[in-house]
Design a protein around this motif. Structure first.
Motif, PDB file in Angstrom:
ATOM      1  N   ILE A  13      -1.132   2.419  16.726  1.00 18.86           N
ATOM      2  CA  ILE A  13      -1.324   2.845  15.348  1.00 18.86           C
ATOM      3  C   ILE A  13      -0.107   3.616  14.846  1.00 18.86           C
ATOM      4  O   ILE A  13       0.174   3.639  13.646  1.00 18.86           O
ATOM      5  CB  ILE A  13      -2.602   3.701  15.217  1.00 18.86           C
ATOM      6  N   LEU A  64       1.490   2.698  11.292  1.00 19.24           N
ATOM      7  CA  LEU A  64       1.629   3.688  10.225  1.00 19.24           C
ATOM      8  C   LEU A  64       3.076   3.788   9.763  1.00 19.24           C
ATOM      9  O   LEU A  64       3.343   3.854   8.559  1.00 19.24           O
ATOM     10  CB  LEU A  64       1.125   5.049  10.708  1.00 19.24           C
ATOM     11  N   LEU A  86       3.920   0.825   7.590  1.00 15.21           N
ATOM     12  CA  LEU A  86       3.303   0.841   6.264  1.00 15.21           C
ATOM     13  C   LEU A  86       3.771   2.016   5.411  1.00 15.21           C
ATOM     14  O   LEU A  86       3.455   2.095   4.225  1.00 15.21           O
ATOM     15  CB  LEU A  86       1.773   0.893   6.404  1.00 15.21           C
ATOM     16  N   ALA A  87       4.525   2.910   5.991  1.00 15.71           N
ATOM     17  CA  ALA A  87       4.953   4.100   5.258  1.00 15.71           C
ATOM     18  C   ALA A  87       6.115   3.820   4.318  1.00 15.71           C
ATOM     19  O   ALA A  87       6.504   4.693   3.541  1.00 15.71           O
ATOM     20  CB  ALA A  87       5.335   5.208   6.232  1.00 15.71           C
ATOM     21  N   LEU A 143       4.971  -1.840   2.211  1.00 12.44           N
ATOM     22  CA  LEU A 143       3.591  -1.735   1.761  1.00 12.44           C
ATOM     23  C   LEU A 143       3.319  -2.739   0.642  1.00 12.44           C
ATOM     24  O   LEU A 143       2.288  -3.425   0.629  1.00 12.44           O
ATOM     25  CB  LEU A 143       3.301  -0.312   1.289  1.00 12.44           C
ATOM     26  N   PHE A 195      -7.828  -2.772  14.057  1.00 13.52           N
ATOM     27  CA  PHE A 195      -7.907  -1.648  13.110  1.00 13.52           C
ATOM     28  C   PHE A 195      -8.894  -1.984  12.001  1.00 13.52           C
ATOM     29  O   PHE A 195      -8.482  -2.261  10.861  1.00 13.52           O
ATOM     30  CB  PHE A 195      -6.529  -1.343  12.530  1.00 13.52           C
ATOM     31  N   PRO A 196     -10.168  -1.940  12.302  1.00 18.60           N
ATOM     32  CA  PRO A 196     -11.186  -2.352  11.314  1.00 18.60           C
ATOM     33  C   PRO A 196     -11.098  -1.525  10.038  1.00 18.60           C
ATOM     34  O   PRO A 196     -11.059  -0.295  10.090  1.00 18.60           O
ATOM     35  CB  PRO A 196     -12.509  -2.102  12.054  1.00 18.60           C
ATOM     36  N   MET A 215      -8.684  -1.187   3.220  1.00 19.69           N
ATOM     37  CA  MET A 215      -8.249   0.079   2.625  1.00 19.69           C
ATOM     38  C   MET A 215      -7.008  -0.129   1.759  1.00 19.69           C
ATOM     39  O   MET A 215      -6.925   0.383   0.643  1.00 19.69           O
ATOM     40  CB  MET A 215      -7.957   1.074   3.750  1.00 19.69           C
ATOM     41  N   HIS A 230      -7.136   0.406  -2.333  1.00 18.42           N
ATOM     42  CA  HIS A 230      -6.177   1.348  -2.909  1.00 18.42           C
ATOM     43  C   HIS A 230      -4.918   0.594  -3.275  1.00 18.42           C
ATOM     44  O   HIS A 230      -3.933   0.588  -2.536  1.00 18.42           O
ATOM     45  CB  HIS A 230      -5.859   2.479  -1.931  1.00 18.42           C
ATOM     46  N   ILE A 278      -2.746   6.384  -1.188  1.00 18.26           N
ATOM     47  CA  ILE A 278      -2.614   5.961   0.208  1.00 18.26           C
ATOM     48  C   ILE A 278      -1.157   5.931   0.637  1.00 18.26           C
ATOM     49  O   ILE A 278      -0.836   6.082   1.817  1.00 18.26           O
ATOM     50  CB  ILE A 278      -3.276   4.587   0.414  1.00 18.26           C
ATOM     51  N   LEU A 333      -0.065   7.599   4.109  1.00 10.52           N
ATOM     52  CA  LEU A 333       0.608   6.839   5.157  1.00 10.52           C
ATOM     53  C   LEU A 333       1.929   7.500   5.553  1.00 10.52           C
ATOM     54  O   LEU A 333       2.251   7.606   6.731  1.00 10.52           O
ATOM     55  CB  LEU A 333       0.857   5.408   4.687  1.00 10.52           C
ATOM     56  N   ARG A 366     -12.784   9.078   0.443  1.00  9.67           N
ATOM     57  CA  ARG A 366     -11.744   8.307  -0.255  1.00  9.67           C
ATOM     58  C   ARG A 366     -11.142   7.218   0.636  1.00  9.67           C
ATOM     59  O   ARG A 366     -10.801   6.151   0.153  1.00  9.67           O
ATOM     60  CB  ARG A 366     -10.640   9.252  -0.730  1.00  9.67           C
ATOM     61  N   PHE A 367     -11.033   7.508   1.917  1.00  4.94           N
ATOM     62  CA  PHE A 367     -10.465   6.519   2.856  1.00  4.94           C
ATOM     63  C   PHE A 367     -11.422   6.324   4.028  1.00  4.94           C
ATOM     64  O   PHE A 367     -11.148   6.787   5.147  1.00  4.94           O
ATOM     65  CB  PHE A 367      -9.094   6.965   3.354  1.00  4.94           C
ATOM     66  N   PRO A 368     -12.517   5.640   3.789  1.00  9.97           N
ATOM     67  CA  PRO A 368     -13.548   5.497   4.836  1.00  9.97           C
ATOM     68  C   PRO A 368     -12.982   4.853   6.095  1.00  9.97           C
ATOM     69  O   PRO A 368     -12.332   3.824   6.039  1.00  9.97           O
ATOM     70  CB  PRO A 368     -14.585   4.585   4.170  1.00  9.97           C
ATOM     71  N   GLY A 369     -13.238   5.485   7.210  1.00  6.35           N
ATOM     72  CA  GLY A 369     -12.826   4.931   8.484  1.00  6.35           C
ATOM     73  C   GLY A 369     -11.438   5.347   8.939  1.00  6.35           C
ATOM     74  O   GLY A 369     -11.057   5.085  10.083  1.00  6.35           O
ATOM     75  N   LEU A 370     -10.711   6.009   8.065  1.00  8.49           N
ATOM     76  CA  LEU A 370      -9.332   6.370   8.426  1.00  8.49           C
ATOM     77  C   LEU A 370      -9.298   7.361   9.582  1.00  8.49           C
ATOM     78  O   LEU A 370      -8.609   7.143  10.587  1.00  8.49           O
ATOM     79  CB  LEU A 370      -8.604   6.950   7.211  1.00  8.49           C
ATOM     80  N   MET A 400     -10.366   5.924  12.759  1.00  4.95           N
ATOM     81  CA  MET A 400      -9.317   5.067  13.310  1.00  4.95           C
ATOM     82  C   MET A 400      -8.313   5.884  14.108  1.00  4.95           C
ATOM     83  O   MET A 400      -7.916   5.513  15.211  1.00  4.95           O
ATOM     84  CB  MET A 400      -8.622   4.333  12.169  1.00  4.95           C
ATOM     85  N   LEU A 401      -7.915   7.022  13.560  1.00  3.15           N
ATOM     86  CA  LEU A 401      -6.981   7.898  14.265  1.00  3.15           C
ATOM     87  C   LEU A 401      -7.614   8.429  15.544  1.00  3.15           C
ATOM     88  O   LEU A 401      -6.947   8.594  16.564  1.00  3.15           O
ATOM     89  CB  LEU A 401      -6.573   9.057  13.362  1.00  3.15           C
ATOM     90  N   HIS A 436      -7.916   5.420  18.187  1.00  2.42           N
ATOM     91  CA  HIS A 436      -6.589   5.094  18.695  1.00  2.42           C
ATOM     92  C   HIS A 436      -5.860   6.389  18.995  1.00  2.42           C
ATOM     93  O   HIS A 436      -5.048   6.866  18.214  1.00  2.42           O
ATOM     94  CB  HIS A 436      -5.803   4.259  17.690  1.00  2.42           C
TER      95      HIS A 436
END
Lengths: 118, 118
Positions: A14, A18, A21-22, A27, A93-94, A99, A103, B14, B18, B92-96, B99-100, B103
């Motif tokens: 991850i 990240l 995607l930053a 992105l 990464f479900p 997301m 967004h 986001i 990120l 606002r970011f469900p599952g974020l 996820m962290l 992982h």
DNA sequence: CGAACCGTACGACGCAAATCGAACATTGGA
DNA sequence: TCCAATGTTCGATTTGCGTCGTACGGTTCG
């Protein structure tokens, strides 16, 4: 040797995702691929999204995304097509891609129809 | 004027999130706050995670995370306590955050018990 | 009030990453 | 075979960001 390989999805961390995607260009690129839904030419994505960078820079970004496990590259004649690794990314990464999809761009500038101009 | 403010969760993008999580120190910090579960002193987090950076650097990272909408700062006497904005971030970011959490650190070095030494 | 402590603000430094331009490889078509 | 188009690689440049050190502000305690 025109093959292009990507890492196995189990080896993708991850941290790397990240970092990939930053970057705003990457992105935007990932979101465009997500909207496209299938194999797409990277240069076309650039035009459709209005991102203006050199082709060597694009090549670099695509490599970063590929090494991060997010996209896959296929050779198609004179060009290279890329696509999101939907199922695999979703498996590891479900909810991540969803997301990004929900967004949308920070500022939705007058984009009429997404990536269907060509 | 010792108040510390953070952005409303609806204004958090986001992109910024990120970028905030793309740094290894900040990612470690967020994971540590997640494991702690409540208000924690930033300097303590540093010691418990074994991250060695100057206090001005820590202050900088905390500010980045706060501006990204991920954490909140509270004044407690001589020190500042920070905490994750669980519910709001989850909203606002469900599952974020999950996820962290799942992982974990790329390389789980010999961390015996998480953040309960102090 | 003064001293010690914690954190912030600011300026400067260094390095990693993004970017570009040129050269090269590959493919397709004339 | 020659040329045009696409994309990669390499080197060089620049920009951004993490880091540090110092100075400053606020708080607690003596």
């Amino acid at each position: 040797m025109t093959e292009v390989t990507e890492p196995a999805i189990e080896t993708v961390t991850i941290d790397v995702v990240l970092s990939a995607l930053a970057d705003p260009v990457r992105l935007t690129f990932v979101r465009a691929l997500d909207a496209a839904g299938d194999w797409t030419c990277g240069s076309d994505v650039l035009r459709e999204t209005g991102v203006t960078i050199g082709k060597s820079t694009l090549s670099h970004h695509i490599k970063v995304l590929r090494d991060a496990g997010l996209i896959r590259t296929r050779v198609d004649g004179i060009r290279r097509l890329v696509t999101l690794r939907y199922d695999e990314v979703e498996q590891r990464f479900p909810g991540l891609l969803a997301m990004l999809r929900e967004h949308g761009p920070a500022r939705a500038r007058g984009i009429s129809s997404p990536y269907t101009s060509g």
